[in-house]
Design a protein around this motif. Structure first.
Motif, PDB file in Angstrom:
ATOM      1  N   LYS A 326      -0.090  13.939  42.746  1.00 55.93           N
ATOM      2  CA  LYS A 326      -0.055  13.714  44.191  1.00 55.93           C
ATOM      3  C   LYS A 326      -1.266  14.314  44.897  1.00 55.93           C
ATOM      4  O   LYS A 326      -1.473  14.067  46.082  1.00 55.93           O
ATOM      5  CB  LYS A 326       1.224  14.288  44.773  1.00 55.93           C
ATOM      6  CG  LYS A 326       2.497  13.613  44.261  1.00 55.93           C
ATOM      7  CD  LYS A 326       2.466  12.106  44.485  1.00 55.93           C
ATOM      8  CE  LYS A 326       3.694  11.441  43.909  1.00 55.93           C
ATOM      9  NZ  LYS A 326       3.691   9.959  44.088  1.00 55.93           N
ATOM     10  N   ALA A 327      -2.066  15.120  44.165  1.00 59.89           N
ATOM     11  CA  ALA A 327      -3.303  15.623  44.772  1.00 59.89           C
ATOM     12  C   ALA A 327      -4.233  14.480  45.146  1.00 59.89           C
ATOM     13  O   ALA A 327      -5.012  14.580  46.108  1.00 59.89           O
ATOM     14  CB  ALA A 327      -4.001  16.581  43.808  1.00 59.89           C
ATOM     15  N   PHE A 328      -4.139  13.383  44.410  1.00 56.56           N
ATOM     16  CA  PHE A 328      -4.981  12.225  44.729  1.00 56.56           C
ATOM     17  C   PHE A 328      -4.539  11.567  46.028  1.00 56.56           C
ATOM     18  O   PHE A 328      -5.334  10.898  46.686  1.00 56.56           O
ATOM     19  CB  PHE A 328      -4.968  11.234  43.570  1.00 56.56           C
ATOM     20  CG  PHE A 328      -5.605  11.778  42.318  1.00 56.56           C
ATOM     21  CD1 PHE A 328      -6.979  11.822  42.190  1.00 56.56           C
ATOM     22  CD2 PHE A 328      -4.832  12.287  41.288  1.00 56.56           C
ATOM     23  CE1 PHE A 328      -7.581  12.344  41.058  1.00 56.56           C
ATOM     24  CE2 PHE A 328      -5.417  12.807  40.150  1.00 56.56           C
ATOM     25  CZ  PHE A 328      -6.793  12.840  40.027  1.00 56.56           C
ATOM     26  N   HIS A 329      -3.281  11.745  46.416  1.00 53.97           N
ATOM     27  CA  HIS A 329      -2.837  11.280  47.731  1.00 53.97           C
ATOM     28  C   HIS A 329      -3.541  12.077  48.824  1.00 53.97           C
ATOM     29  O   HIS A 329      -3.877  11.529  49.877  1.00 53.97           O
ATOM     30  CB  HIS A 329      -1.320  11.426  47.857  1.00 53.97           C
ATOM     31  CG  HIS A 329      -0.540  10.444  47.031  1.00 53.97           C
ATOM     32  ND1 HIS A 329       0.338   9.540  47.568  1.00 53.97           N
ATOM     33  CD2 HIS A 329      -0.523  10.219  45.699  1.00 53.97           C
ATOM     34  CE1 HIS A 329       0.864   8.811  46.610  1.00 53.97           C
ATOM     35  NE2 HIS A 329       0.375   9.214  45.459  1.00 53.97           N
ATOM     36  N   VAL A 330      -3.747  13.377  48.565  1.00 55.28           N
ATOM     37  CA  VAL A 330      -4.469  14.210  49.539  1.00 55.28           C
ATOM     38  C   VAL A 330      -5.904  13.724  49.681  1.00 55.28           C
ATOM     39  O   VAL A 330      -6.428  13.605  50.803  1.00 55.28           O
ATOM     40  CB  VAL A 330      -4.428  15.690  49.111  1.00 55.28           C
ATOM     41  CG1 VAL A 330      -5.253  16.544  50.069  1.00 55.28           C
ATOM     42  CG2 VAL A 330      -2.991  16.190  49.032  1.00 55.28           C
ATOM     43  N   PHE A 331      -6.556  13.435  48.544  1.00 53.29           N
ATOM     44  CA  PHE A 331      -7.919  12.896  48.601  1.00 53.29           C
ATOM     45  C   PHE A 331      -7.944  11.579  49.381  1.00 53.29           C
ATOM     46  O   PHE A 331      -8.884  11.315  50.151  1.00 53.29           O
ATOM     47  CB  PHE A 331      -8.466  12.669  47.189  1.00 53.29           C
ATOM     48  CG  PHE A 331      -8.899  13.926  46.495  1.00 53.29           C
ATOM     49  CD1 PHE A 331      -9.916  14.713  47.008  1.00 53.29           C
ATOM     50  CD2 PHE A 331      -8.290  14.330  45.311  1.00 53.29           C
ATOM     51  CE1 PHE A 331     -10.313  15.871  46.367  1.00 53.29           C
ATOM     52  CE2 PHE A 331      -8.683  15.484  44.669  1.00 53.29           C
ATOM     53  CZ  PHE A 331      -9.698  16.266  45.189  1.00 53.29           C
ATOM     54  N   LEU A 433       0.378   6.945  56.426  1.00 51.32           N
ATOM     55  CA  LEU A 433       1.648   7.594  56.737  1.00 51.32           C
ATOM     56  C   LEU A 433       2.648   7.470  55.596  1.00 51.32           C
ATOM     57  O   LEU A 433       3.204   8.466  55.120  1.00 51.32           O
ATOM     58  CB  LEU A 433       2.244   6.999  58.017  1.00 51.32           C
ATOM     59  CG  LEU A 433       1.605   7.404  59.341  1.00 51.32           C
ATOM     60  CD1 LEU A 433       2.162   6.569  60.479  1.00 51.32           C
ATOM     61  CD2 LEU A 433       1.838   8.880  59.606  1.00 51.32           C
ATOM     62  N   SER A 434       2.901   6.235  55.157  1.00 53.11           N
ATOM     63  CA  SER A 434       3.987   6.001  54.203  1.00 53.11           C
ATOM     64  C   SER A 434       3.651   6.452  52.797  1.00 53.11           C
ATOM     65  O   SER A 434       4.512   6.981  52.086  1.00 53.11           O
ATOM     66  CB  SER A 434       4.357   4.512  54.198  1.00 53.11           C
ATOM     67  OG  SER A 434       3.228   3.717  53.872  1.00 53.11           O
ATOM     68  N   VAL A 435       2.405   6.261  52.361  1.00 57.07           N
ATOM     69  CA  VAL A 435       2.020   6.580  50.984  1.00 57.07           C
ATOM     70  C   VAL A 435       1.251   7.892  50.914  1.00 57.07           C
ATOM     71  O   VAL A 435       1.599   8.795  50.137  1.00 57.07           O
ATOM     72  CB  VAL A 435       1.175   5.440  50.383  1.00 57.07           C
ATOM     73  CG1 VAL A 435       0.663   5.817  49.008  1.00 57.07           C
ATOM     74  CG2 VAL A 435       2.002   4.163  50.290  1.00 57.07           C
ATOM     75  N   GLY A 436       0.192   8.001  51.722  1.00 53.56           N
ATOM     76  CA  GLY A 436      -0.645   9.188  51.639  1.00 53.56           C
ATOM     77  C   GLY A 436       0.083  10.456  52.029  1.00 53.56           C
ATOM     78  O   GLY A 436      -0.100  11.512  51.406  1.00 53.56           O
ATOM     79  N   VAL A 437       0.938  10.377  53.056  1.00 53.80           N
ATOM     80  CA  VAL A 437       1.669  11.556  53.525  1.00 53.80           C
ATOM     81  C   VAL A 437       3.112  11.538  53.033  1.00 53.80           C
ATOM     82  O   VAL A 437       3.573  12.446  52.329  1.00 53.80           O
ATOM     83  CB  VAL A 437       1.632  11.644  55.066  1.00 53.80           C
ATOM     84  CG1 VAL A 437       2.466  12.826  55.551  1.00 53.80           C
ATOM     85  CG2 VAL A 437       0.192  11.761  55.560  1.00 53.80           C
ATOM     86  N   GLY A 438       3.862  10.487  53.388  1.00 60.44           N
ATOM     87  CA  GLY A 438       5.294  10.462  53.124  1.00 60.44           C
ATOM     88  C   GLY A 438       5.663  10.514  51.662  1.00 60.44           C
ATOM     89  O   GLY A 438       6.460  11.367  51.233  1.00 60.44           O
ATOM     90  N   ASP A 439       5.110   9.606  50.866  1.00 55.74           N
ATOM     91  CA  ASP A 439       5.464   9.553  49.443  1.00 55.74           C
ATOM     92  C   ASP A 439       5.038  10.827  48.728  1.00 55.74           C
ATOM     93  O   ASP A 439       5.770  11.358  47.874  1.00 55.74           O
ATOM     94  CB  ASP A 439       4.811   8.327  48.804  1.00 55.74           C
ATOM     95  CG  ASP A 439       5.162   8.189  47.333  1.00 55.74           C
ATOM     96  OD1 ASP A 439       6.341   8.326  46.994  1.00 55.74           O
ATOM     97  OD2 ASP A 439       4.242   7.976  46.525  1.00 55.74           O
ATOM     98  N   ALA A 440       3.862  11.342  49.039  1.00 53.78           N
ATOM     99  CA  ALA A 440       3.377  12.559  48.374  1.00 53.78           C
ATOM    100  C   ALA A 440       4.255  13.755  48.710  1.00 53.78           C
ATOM    101  O   ALA A 440       4.657  14.523  47.821  1.00 53.78           O
ATOM    102  CB  ALA A 440       1.928  12.825  48.777  1.00 53.78           C
TER     103      ALA A 440
END
Length: 526
Positions: A326-331, A433-440
């Motif tokens: 999920k660190a890649f979601h932060v990137f 919102l949904s993937v980068g923040v919410g899902d992570a």
């Protein structure tokens, strides 16, 4: 009593269908509701086929068929988009949105027909429901679309049939039936639109060149993948001869076909236009440099994780933890938010180029093209999850596509210069919102501190609640950073939409990186 997650997922999708038709009611709304009911019935037939191994193709194991949530995406998107285009007075885009809605219904009916055709014994009740839904859709189509629009729908359906036969044969276990419907339907619409615009008269006024780069990149990568999947039946994968042939043919395809094709569509030289586009704004080189630093940081994380795994596991294959993945979601969030705030056209072009690079590198890994192929195959092994059960590694591509989809789908011709009012202003941010923040956040907090699980799933209530809270905080940050956003009285609708999509994330077994941004985009479009 054990809760069936598929039933809860279906209830959430039905709720979204009702939300859309409460806001945008048209004669096609009855057809859309009938389609949802028949897709609900057919979904269980698909699930039975998958469990018994009687499906025509090999689909991804460990997941439901996902026919209902996938079947409703294009019809709902088309109807919601049509409502915005009517408000903007754009008749051309209104008709296009109508074609998208009807095309989505026809493709869903075709997938349902396949399921019913191979089910033994033939389910009588489901066939009756499907027949009623089909009759309603065909009747409304006859009285809604013109002859040329009906032909366009049939063209997309024909492309869909051929692509399904090719991709599901070449890529076994990569998709569920619902995911295959979503991906192949999108490819079919893109191919049909490119062919249609390429055959237009030479004197016709061309649209903004930026909108053509993404479709050409997608179709070019699709052609490259299919060609080499067939050629490597005769060539040896991993050899220098096959690798040299791959690089030469890629250069020929790119320079000899894709660049002239782009030039035809845009009436400009593609490379010269990109150089001018980057130089016209002094902030763009700085943004590109910032994104390059983030890309290097992501590569460093991959290499560090590989070294760590080799040292700790003694050569055994172990997967990276949820927090690392999920660190890649932060990137992704750090990449997209500055682009959305400062320069959306540049982000659109950069995301299209990044998608092409990801697909090309996946071909290099899959075909073991020298010199990078074996290294990519080894490096990505630790980042696979249960969804990467087929020959392709698609998780990182789904992440990029999911965050980019709302930006790509934002209806530019139907958006006023001041931007869409209310919740519509958040449309480009739906993926973040949904993937980068919410899902992570849901994955990290749910796996680390979550204790109360949603009935019938591995997801936790703490993860879902934290996901909703994090997205609401993110919306507040976006309001401070982006002066064009003004939610007015629609903040409650935004929170409700985020909560509904978070419930879908908790119960779906489909690729949430694709499904969640699309449904949040639809709800914010209302």
């Amino acid at each position: 009593m054990q809760t069936n997650p598929v039933l809860v997922e279906s209830a959430v999708v039905f709720a979204m269908v009702l939300f859309v038709h409460t806001a945008v009611w048209t004669p096609l709304s009855w057809c859309c509701i009938a389609l949802a009911i028949q897709a609900f019935y057919v979904q269980h037939k698909w699930d039975r086929l998958l469990r018994s191994g009687a499906a025509v193709f090999q689909f991804r194991s460990g997941a439901s068929s996902g026919v209902l949530p996938a079947s409703m995406v294009m019809p709902l998107l088309g109807l919601a988009l049509r409502g915005r285009c009517i408000e903007a007075g754009n008749v051309h885009m209104e008709r296009f949105a109508l074609v998208v809605a009807v095309t989505g219904m026809m493709l869903a009916l075709f997938v349902s027909l396949i399921a019913l055709g191979v089910t033994r014994p033939v389910p009588t009740n489901t066939c009756v429901v499907a027949g009623i839904a089909s009759s309603a859709i065909l009747y409304c189509t006859k009285h809604t679309l013109t002859v040329s629009e009906v032909i366009e729908v049939l063209e997309v359906l024909l492309i869909f049939v051929y692509l399904s036969l090719i991709l599901l044969y070449l890529l076994p276990r990569c998709f569920t039936p619902g995911e295959a419907l979503l991906v192949i339907a999108a490819l079919s619409v893109i191919i049909n639109q490119l062919i249609k615009r390429s055959l237009s008269t030479a004197g016709e006024t061309r649209a903004e060149p930026l909108q053509y780069y993404l479709p050409v990149v997608v179709v070019g990568c699709l052609m490259l993948g299919v060609i080499f999947a067939l050629l490597f039946l005769f060539l040896e994968a991993g050899s220098w001869a096959g690798s040299l042939f791959f690089h030469v043919l890629t250069a020929v395809l790119g320079l000899g076909l894709l660049l002239p094709w782009l030039s035809l569509l845009t009436n400009t030289h593609p490379i010269a236009w990109v150089i001018y586009f980057l130089a016209v704004d002094s902030r763009r080189p700085w943004l590109l440099g910032y994104w390059a630093l983030l890309a290097l940081a992501a590569v460093a994380v991959v290499m560090h994780q590989n070294r760590r795994q080799r040292r700790s596991s003694g050569g055994k294959k172990e997967h990276a933890s949820t927090a690392v993945r999920k660190a890649f979601h932060v990137f992704t969030v750090l990449t997209f938010v500055p682009g959305l705030v400062l320069d959306r056209p540049l982000l659109h072009l950069a995301s299209a180029g990044c998608l092409g690079a990801f697909l090309f590198l996946e071909f290099v890994r899959f075909f073991r093209i020298l010199p990078l192929g074996p290294h990519l195959r080894r490096m990505l092994t630790h980042f696979l999850d249960e969804r990467d059960s087929g020959p392709l590694v698609l998780t990182h591509i789904y992440l990029l596509v999911g965050v980019s989809l709302p930006l790509w789908l934002t209806p530019g011709p139907c958006v006023p210069k001041s931007g869409l009012p209310g919740a519509g202003g958040l449309l480009p941010y739906a993926g973040v919102l949904s993937v980068g923040v919410g899902d992570a956040v849901a994955s990290v907090f749910g796996s680390s501190v979550g204790e109360i699980r949603w009935p019938g799933t591995k997801k936790t209530m703490e993860g879902t609640a934290t996901s909703v809270f994090a997205q609401v905080i993110a919306v507040a940050i976006f309001l401070l950073a982006d002066g064009s956003l003004n939610l007015n009285a629609s903040y409650s609708w935004v929170v409700g939409s985020i909560t509904t999509v978070a419930m879908l994330e908790a119960y779906t077994s489909q690729i949430d990186n694709l499904l969640l941004p699309l449904y949040l985009h639809i709800l914010l479009l209302l």
